[in-house]
Design a protein around this motif. Structure first.
Motif, mmCIF file in Angstrom:
data_model
loop_
_atom_site.group_PDB
_atom_site.id
_atom_site.type_symbol
_atom_site.label_atom_id
_atom_site.label_comp_id
_atom_site.label_asym_id
_atom_site.label_seq_id
_atom_site.Cartn_x
_atom_site.Cartn_y
_atom_site.Cartn_z
ATOM 1 N N VAL A 13 0.843 -1.201 0.000
ATOM 2 C CA VAL A 13 0.000 0.000 0.000
ATOM 3 C C VAL A 13 0.878 1.250 0.000
ATOM 4 N N LEU A 14 1.888 1.265 0.837
ATOM 5 C CA LEU A 14 2.779 2.427 0.906
ATOM 6 C C LEU A 14 3.556 2.607 -0.395
ATOM 7 N N HIS A 15 3.925 1.501 -1.028
ATOM 8 C CA HIS A 15 4.636 1.573 -2.308
ATOM 9 C C HIS A 15 3.717 2.145 -3.394
ATOM 10 N N VAL A 16 2.498 1.649 -3.460
ATOM 11 C CA VAL A 16 1.542 2.170 -4.448
ATOM 12 C C VAL A 16 1.278 3.649 -4.171
ATOM 13 N N ALA A 17 1.146 4.016 -2.904
ATOM 14 C CA ALA A 17 0.923 5.425 -2.552
ATOM 15 C C ALA A 17 2.064 6.296 -3.050
ATOM 16 N N VAL A 20 1.767 6.674 -6.814
ATOM 17 C CA VAL A 20 0.669 7.585 -7.160
ATOM 18 C C VAL A 20 1.090 9.028 -6.898
ATOM 19 N N ARG A 21 1.791 9.271 -5.789
ATOM 20 C CA ARG A 21 2.287 10.635 -5.505
ATOM 21 C C ARG A 21 3.253 11.109 -6.587
ATOM 22 N N VAL A 54 -9.226 0.031 -8.924
ATOM 23 C CA VAL A 54 -8.735 0.088 -10.293
ATOM 24 C C VAL A 54 -9.321 1.328 -10.945
ATOM 25 N N GLY A 55 -8.443 2.167 -11.447
ATOM 26 C CA GLY A 55 -8.860 3.398 -12.102
ATOM 27 C C GLY A 55 -8.814 3.257 -13.610
ATOM 28 N N LEU A 62 -5.095 4.174 -4.491
ATOM 29 C CA LEU A 62 -5.642 3.925 -3.169
ATOM 30 C C LEU A 62 -7.095 4.380 -3.114
ATOM 31 N N SER A 63 -7.891 3.644 -2.356
ATOM 32 C CA SER A 63 -9.272 4.071 -2.137
ATOM 33 C C SER A 63 -9.252 5.335 -1.288
ATOM 34 N N VAL A 64 -10.374 6.008 -1.200
ATOM 35 C CA VAL A 64 -10.466 7.244 -0.421
ATOM 36 C C VAL A 64 -10.093 6.991 1.046
#
Length: 73
Positions: A13-17, A20-21, A54-55, A62-64
Motif C-alpha cells: 500500500v505504501l509503495h503504491v501510494a 501515485v504521488r 482500479v482506475g 488507493l481508495s479514499v
C-alpha cells in the motif's frame, strides 16, 4: 473496508501510494514486473479489502479511506 492487513500488504500500500504521488498509476502487470508475480495475491487481497481500486486504463490507486489512513501515518 477491512482494516486488518498484513505487514506485506501494508508495505505494498505504501509503495503504491508513493507511485501515485509521483504521478504514476501502476497496473498489476507493472507491479508484477517490478516485484515479481508473488505480488499478485497481495494485490487481489488489497482490492478485496477495499484498500486499492482500479482506475482508468487499469491503473491502481488507493481508495479514499486508504488515502486517509496513509496520510495520517
Amino acid at each position: 473496508m477491512d482494516f486488518h492487513i498484513t505487514a506485506a500488504e501494508e508495505a505494498l500500500v505504501l509503495h503504491v501510494a508513493a507511485l501515485v504521488r509521483a504521478d504514476r498509476s501502476p497496473t498489476d502487470d507493472d507491479l508484477a514486473d517490478e516485484m515479481g508475480d508473488e505480488v499478485r495475491p497481495l494485490l487481489l487481497s488489497l482490492l478485496e479489502k477495499g484498500w486499492l481500486v482500479v482506475g482508468k486504463e487499469r491503473g491502481l490507486t488507493l481508495s479514499v479511506i486508504a488515502r486517509a489512513a496513509v496520510s495520517s501515518r
